[in-house]
Design a protein around this motif. Structure first.
Motif, short mmCIF file in Angstrom:
data_model
loop_
_atom_site.label_atom_id
_atom_site.label_comp_id
_atom_site.label_asym_id
_atom_site.label_seq_id
_atom_site.Cartn_x
_atom_site.Cartn_y
_atom_site.Cartn_z
N PRO A 97 0.81 -1.22 0.00
CA PRO A 97 0.00 0.00 0.00
C PRO A 97 0.84 1.27 0.00
CG PRO A 97 -0.88 -1.59 1.55
CD PRO A 97 0.43 -2.14 1.08
N ALA A 98 1.92 1.31 0.78
CA ALA A 98 2.75 2.52 0.83
C ALA A 98 3.39 2.79 -0.52
CB ALA A 98 3.82 2.35 1.91
N GLN A 99 3.91 1.76 -1.14
CA GLN A 99 4.54 1.92 -2.45
C GLN A 99 3.50 2.35 -3.49
OE1 GLN A 99 5.93 -1.68 -4.24
NE2 GLN A 99 7.57 -0.65 -5.38
N MET A 100 2.32 1.83 -3.35
CA MET A 100 1.25 2.16 -4.29
C MET A 100 0.90 3.64 -4.22
SD MET A 100 -2.38 0.15 -4.48
CE MET A 100 -3.27 -0.03 -6.03
N ARG A 101 0.81 4.17 -3.01
CA ARG A 101 0.46 5.58 -2.84
C ARG A 101 1.65 6.49 -3.14
NH1 ARG A 101 -2.16 3.58 1.98
NH2 ARG A 101 -4.42 3.56 1.72
N GLY A 102 2.87 5.97 -2.99
CA GLY A 102 4.05 6.81 -3.20
C GLY A 102 4.20 7.31 -4.63
N GLY A 103 4.29 6.40 -5.58
CA GLY A 103 4.48 6.82 -6.98
C GLY A 103 3.39 6.36 -7.92
N GLY A 104 2.39 5.67 -7.36
CA GLY A 104 1.31 5.18 -8.22
C GLY A 104 1.69 3.88 -8.92
N ILE A 105 0.78 3.36 -9.70
CA ILE A 105 0.96 2.10 -10.40
C ILE A 105 0.71 2.31 -11.89
CG2 ILE A 105 0.07 -0.27 -10.69
CD1 ILE A 105 1.62 0.05 -8.18
N TYR A 106 1.57 1.70 -12.71
CA TYR A 106 1.40 1.72 -14.16
C TYR A 106 0.86 0.37 -14.65
CZ TYR A 106 4.54 5.82 -14.24
OH TYR A 106 5.12 7.05 -14.05
N ALA A 107 -0.09 0.43 -15.54
CA ALA A 107 -0.54 -0.76 -16.27
C ALA A 107 0.01 -0.63 -17.69
CB ALA A 107 -2.06 -0.86 -16.29
N TYR A 108 0.97 -1.49 -18.01
CA TYR A 108 1.68 -1.41 -19.29
C TYR A 108 1.15 -2.51 -20.22
CZ TYR A 108 5.56 -1.91 -22.61
OH TYR A 108 6.33 -2.01 -23.74
N THR A 109 0.81 -2.14 -21.46
CA THR A 109 0.32 -3.12 -22.43
C THR A 109 0.91 -2.82 -23.81
OG1 THR A 109 -1.64 -1.73 -22.86
CG2 THR A 109 -1.89 -3.52 -21.27
N ALA A 110 1.21 -3.89 -24.53
CA ALA A 110 1.58 -3.79 -25.94
C ALA A 110 0.51 -4.57 -26.72
CB ALA A 110 2.96 -4.37 -26.20
N ILE A 111 -0.19 -3.89 -27.63
CA ILE A 111 -1.34 -4.47 -28.32
C ILE A 111 -1.06 -4.56 -29.81
CG2 ILE A 111 -3.80 -4.23 -28.80
CD1 ILE A 111 -4.03 -2.67 -26.19
N ASN A 112 -1.16 -5.75 -30.36
CA ASN A 112 -0.96 -5.97 -31.78
C ASN A 112 -2.26 -5.71 -32.52
OD1 ASN A 112 -1.05 -7.83 -34.31
ND2 ASN A 112 1.12 -7.67 -33.82
N ALA A 113 -2.18 -4.92 -33.59
CA ALA A 113 -3.35 -4.61 -34.42
C ALA A 113 -2.90 -4.51 -35.88
CB ALA A 113 -3.99 -3.28 -33.98
N PRO A 114 -3.79 -4.74 -36.84
CA PRO A 114 -3.40 -4.67 -38.26
C PRO A 114 -2.89 -3.30 -38.66
CG PRO A 114 -5.53 -5.77 -38.02
CD PRO A 114 -5.18 -5.19 -36.68
N LEU A 115 -2.04 -3.29 -39.67
CA LEU A 115 -1.47 -2.06 -40.20
C LEU A 115 -2.56 -1.09 -40.63
CD1 LEU A 115 1.15 -0.61 -41.14
CD2 LEU A 115 0.80 -1.70 -43.37
N GLY A 116 -2.43 0.17 -40.17
CA GLY A 116 -3.38 1.20 -40.57
C GLY A 116 -4.61 1.30 -39.70
N LEU A 117 -4.77 0.35 -38.77
CA LEU A 117 -5.95 0.36 -37.92
C LEU A 117 -5.71 1.22 -36.68
CD1 LEU A 117 -8.79 -0.98 -37.80
CD2 LEU A 117 -7.78 -2.71 -36.31
N ARG A 118 -6.60 2.15 -36.44
CA ARG A 118 -6.53 2.99 -35.24
C ARG A 118 -7.65 2.59 -34.29
NH1 ARG A 118 -3.32 7.53 -35.81
NH2 ARG A 118 -2.50 7.87 -37.92
N GLU A 119 -7.31 2.41 -33.03
CA GLU A 119 -8.25 1.90 -32.05
C GLU A 119 -8.35 2.83 -30.85
OE1 GLU A 119 -10.27 -0.70 -31.96
OE2 GLU A 119 -9.67 -1.71 -33.81
N HIS A 120 -9.55 2.93 -30.33
CA HIS A 120 -9.80 3.65 -29.08
C HIS A 120 -10.14 2.59 -28.04
CE1 HIS A 120 -10.65 7.23 -26.74
NE2 HIS A 120 -11.80 6.72 -26.35
N ILE A 121 -9.25 2.39 -27.05
CA ILE A 121 -9.44 1.34 -26.07
C ILE A 121 -9.46 1.95 -24.66
CG2 ILE A 121 -8.28 -0.34 -27.55
CD1 ILE A 121 -5.89 -0.13 -25.54
#
Length: 345
Positions: free
Chosen positions: A249-273
């Motif tokens: 909990p202390a570490q969580m409140r100190g600098g926050g938490i990142y959710a990191y994702t790499a998403i594969n999508a077809p060429l030219g496709l733009r997505e709102h997620i």
């Protein structure tokens, strides 16, 4: 004209003699399209267009037969039509399965949808099941046909039109329901007015089931290639510096938490997620992201959460969803007093 009939009957005989070759072609074309969609977009789009055109022909095959009979005085032999229909079902199902397999979140309801399509593909391979069990039950065959068409559209439309996944889901569902009308009209003759309304009601019911069941349908052309829950992001290399399974909990409140994702999508496709943050099953935040397809390793993006409940301990999830609500994947971590624990390999 007899020569054409003889040729078509011979083709039907070959299909009947070597049924596995058609399914193999559909599966191989699906794998090739899946592997080449990032670097050879035109080829993948070409395969998708062929699949879609074949489905359009199947939907209107009865009207085509009638027109041929009126204009030329002959009809396509019934065995040819039977095996052409089987061929298209095999091609369509084995085309979409490679896409669905990698995009399915297997510990969710999406496994049921992909599993059902896999079972449907096996039914299309086995003649006794397909012709004696499935085709003889008209209502079941029409359901089979509509669901398979929906899956083909769901996969093909983003490749052909570069339509975002959320919009392609709505379009695929609308087209599948609309093209189900000839089949439903054949199942329920429209002479009486109440029967017309019954067909409309069935179409609306199909649309409602498809829309409310979208959480169980994988986004066929999107998949997670890398994920991490982390406290540090290397913004220069756009990589997570560590991957954690538990956080204090202390570490969580100190600098926050990142959710990191790499998403594969077809060429030219733009997505709102969205990254949807949940604490003990309750949604506490929803953060929007825009991604762009074409990178083999996936488009890298993250969200940074710094505001947390008074007691953040417990089970956390970050669901990655499309703007239509389809789930691309889920990140999980625990908040415990014991402190951070690195994620396993």
């Amino acid at each position: 004209m007899p020569n054409w009939k003889t040729l078509l009957l011979r083709l039907a005989g070959l299909v009947q003699r070597y049924p596995g070759t058609i399914a193999a072609f559909g599966f191989i074309s699906g794998v090739i399209s899946f592997l080449t969609v990032e670097r050879h977009e035109g080829f993948a789009r070409g395969i998708a267009i062929i699949m879609l055109v074949s489905w359009i022909w199947l939907v209107f095959e009865q009207a085509t037969r009638q027109r041929l009979a009126q204009r030329f005085g002959w009809t396509i032999p019934t065995p040819v039509l039977r095996y052409a229909t089987q061929l298209i079902h095999q091609e369509g199902l084995f085309f979409v399965l490679p896409f669905l397999y990698v995009s399915t979140t297997w510990n969710s309801g999406q496994a049921l949808f992909t599993g059902l399509l896999g079972a449907a593909a096996l039914v299309a391979l086995v003649d006794p099941l397909y012709f004696k069990w499935l085709s003889s039950r008209r209502w079941l065959f029409l359901t089979y046909h509509t669901v398979t068409l929906f899956a083909v559209l769901l996969t093909a439309l983003p490749l052909i039109l570069r339509v975002p996944t959320g919009n392609s889901y709505k379009l695929a569902l609308g087209v599948a329901v609309l093209l189900s009308f000839p089949s439903l009209a054949d199942l329920i003759p429209l002479q009486a007015r109440w029967r017309k309304w019954a067909v409309v009601g069935l179409m609306l019911a199909l649309g409602a089931v498809g829309w409310f069941g979208r959480l169980w349908v994988p986004p066929a052309t999107l998949r997670l290639t890398k994920v991490a829950i982390t406290t540090q992001i290397d913004s220069r290399d756009m990589e997570a510096r560590n991957s954690l399974r538990t956080v204090g909990p202390a570490q969580m409140r100190g600098g926050g938490i990142y959710a990191y994702t790499a998403i594969n999508a077809p060429l030219g496709l733009r997505e709102h997620i969205y990254h949807v943050w949940l604490h003990n099953g309750r949604e506490v935040d929803r953060i929007a992201l825009d991604i762009q397809g074409g990178r083999k390793e996936g488009y890298r993006a993250w969200t940074h959460k710094q505001n947390f409940p008074a007691d953040p301990r417990g089970r956390w999830q970050v669901k990655v969803v499309t703007d239509a609500g389809q789930m691309i994947g889920t990140l999980r971590f625990q908040v415990e007093d014991a402190g951070p624990t690195p994620a396993g390999p």
